[in-house]
Design an enzyme around this catalytic site. Structure first.
Site, PDB file in Angstrom:
ATOM      1  N   SER A  62      28.685  85.930 -54.515  1.00 31.11           N
ATOM      2  CA  SER A  62      28.350  87.269 -54.981  1.00 31.11           C
ATOM      3  C   SER A  62      27.602  87.988 -53.874  1.00 31.11           C
ATOM      4  O   SER A  62      26.796  87.386 -53.157  1.00 31.11           O
ATOM      5  CB  SER A  62      27.475  87.186 -56.238  1.00 31.11           C
ATOM      6  OG  SER A  62      26.896  88.448 -56.528  1.00 31.11           O
ATOM      7  N   HIS A  84      40.831  76.243 -80.573  1.00 29.22           N
ATOM      8  CA  HIS A  84      40.400  77.577 -81.003  1.00 29.22           C
ATOM      9  C   HIS A  84      38.998  77.885 -80.490  1.00 29.22           C
ATOM     10  O   HIS A  84      38.259  78.670 -81.097  1.00 29.22           O
ATOM     11  CB  HIS A  84      40.449  77.700 -82.529  1.00 29.22           C
ATOM     12  CG  HIS A  84      41.746  77.271 -83.125  1.00 29.22           C
ATOM     13  ND1 HIS A  84      42.876  78.061 -83.111  1.00 29.22           N
ATOM     14  CD2 HIS A  84      42.119  76.091 -83.709  1.00 29.22           C
ATOM     15  CE1 HIS A  84      43.881  77.399 -83.680  1.00 29.22           C
ATOM     16  NE2 HIS A  84      43.449  76.207 -84.038  1.00 29.22           N
TER      17      HIS A  84
END
Length: 480
Positions: free
Chosen positions: A313, A189
């Site tokens: 990038s 989780h």
């Protein structure tokens, strides 16, 4: 107001107005453009040209089979040179033949009839001329098509897709073995959880992928040849004395396919739906691998060390983006969606025949192409990774509270064995650990004050998050 009439647009591509890009032969889709090199092996099996080649193959083999089993009175057996000549038509099938078939189809407006006429042309003026009417004898188009698609898909899966997928899974399994002893903080989780090893987590994914490959390797490829409504009506009318069921069965099996004895005009395509569902499931497990590895990269557990010349990038020079895994995710989603459509659509045909499968099956190559492209990207992405044990060690050392599970479980066992003072172990650890960080000193101090048997206390005191990995390393052996 006058009556306005309209003319429907031409359906002949040659008569439509073209743009400069269309005139230049630019690919419409990414698979035939940007990603052509990665998926090129599938062209040999799942392209339109491959479909026509397999149609020619089925027609040739059907003619040869009819002659060999003496099913049609008056039809003589083929000589070895004649058989070789016919099979050479298939073996030598190339760009000129594709163009010729397209030319014939413009006249017939029927793709399978074009194949019949194409083969008859090859027989005209040769010793085979007397057997031209055995071409397409008692066949409906679907007799040829279903067998052709079965041969195409079998070839694509067994010769291209499975080898690539198997190589990828072997790569993941090798990484699992190499990293079997590298401890890592697990996250259930998204929260810190009982530690594991990086190798064991990769082994889970390799095991899941191998199970799907095993299902795909066992796939059946079915075929039929039984006429316009699956009744052998034309066969019985033409030659009532022949055992057409046996002729059909032996022919289909000689092609290396599984004979389907009960069909409508079409082979029911259930085998295709089964196969595509399995491949789609493989895609989804591989997608899970991509998202997990992407997350490990974001956590610093993997470092992208190879291919540093790439631009991550356009504005941030420090970045090396996990583009291989992101690209794979997208292609796996596209492939899975197409395979789902194929599996859902192909199992239904109205009454004895409709043509929805004709258009649907022309997208099989696209579905496998996106999957193959994803496999290629994941392989490249994994090759460019190195594990970063020091980053995993930092996370483990910052989360000593994960030992709460070990301590409370040991307290339960000690209490059952008769050690006093072991009441409410879960609740006591919950009070110590929930909502706060616990360091090693605090955990050892807590253990020392529990009154555990000396051997148990010593074992827990020596334990660290990095050593609390249970049998994770040994579990990797189950990949074998």
């Amino acid at each position: 107001m006058g009556h306005v009439t309209s003319t429907p647009p031409s359906t002949d591509p040659a008569r439509r107005s073209q743009t400069p890009l269309a005139d230049a032969g630019i690919a419409l889709g990414a698979l035939d453009g940007r990603y052509r090199a990665a998926v090129a092996p599938l062209v040999e099996h799942l392209s339109e040209a491959a479909l026509n080649r397999e149609r020619v193959r089925v027609e040739v083999e059907w003619l040869a089979h009819l002659a060999a089993v003496d099913a049609v009175p008056g039809a003589r057996a083929l000589t070895e040179p004649e058989l070789a000549r016919l099979r050479a038509v298939v073996q030598d099938f190339g760009a000129d033949d594709v163009a010729e078939l397209a030319e014939i189809e413009r006249e017939t407006v029927h793709d399978v009839k074009a194949v019949e006429y194409y083969l008859k042309r090859r027989m005209a003026g040769t010793s085979l001329a007397d057997l031209t009417e055995l071409v397409h004898f008692c066949c409906t188009s679907e007799d040829i098509n279903n067998l052709s698609y079965a041969l195409m898909v079998r070839g694509a899966v067994q010769q291209v897709w499975l080898p690539a997928a198997g190589q990828l899974v072997d790569q993941v399994a090798a990484m699992a073995t190499e990293l079997r002893d590298v401890p890592m903080l697990a996250r259930t989780h998204g929260q810190p959880a009982t530690p594991t090893t990086l190798g064991k987590e990769l082994a889970v994914l390799a095991h899941r992928l191998r199970r799907q490959l095993a299902r795909i390797e066992r796939a059946e490829y079915l075929g039929k040849l039984n006429g316009a409504t699956g009744t052998y009506g034309a066969h019985q009318a033409a030659v009532p004395g022949a055992d057409w069921v046996e002729v059909s069965r032996t022919f289909v099996e000689q092609l290396g396919l599984t004979w389907n004895p009960l069909t409508t005009q079409i082979e029911s395509h259930d085998w295709q739906a089964e196969l595509y569902s399995d491949v789609a499931r493989f895609n989804r497990v591989l997608h899970n691998l991509c998202t997990d590895v992407w997350t490990y990269i974001s956590l610093g557990y993997f470092v992208q060390v190879r291919g540093q010349g790439t631009v991550g990038s356009s504005t941030m020079p420090h970045k090396v983006n996990p583009i291989r895994f992101e690209n794979a995710e997208a292609n796996l989603e596209i492939s899975g969606a197409l395979l789902d459509v194929l599996a859902q659509t192909l199992v239904t045909s109205r009454l004895q025949r409709d043509l929805t499968d004709s258009s649907t099956q022309r997208n099989i190559g696209t579905a496998f192409g996106h999957s193959l492209l994803a496999i290629d990207n994941v392989q490249r992405g994994l090759f460019g990774l190195d594990a970063a044990p020091e980053a995993m060690a930092r996370d483990l050392d910052a989360n000593w509270e994960v030992l709460g599970e070990a301590v409370q479980s040991a307290m339960r066992a000690a209490g059952i064995a008769g050690t006093p003072g072991m009441d409410e172990p879960y609740e006591r650890l919950k009070e110590l650990t929930r909502g706060r960080r616990v360091d090693g000193a605090a955990m050892r101090e807590f253990v020392a004050g529990l009154g555990l048997p000396d051997d148990v206390a010593a074992r827990l005191t020596a334990m660290t998050p990095a050593t609390y990995t249970g049998l994770a390393s040994a579990l990797v052996d189950h990949l074998d």
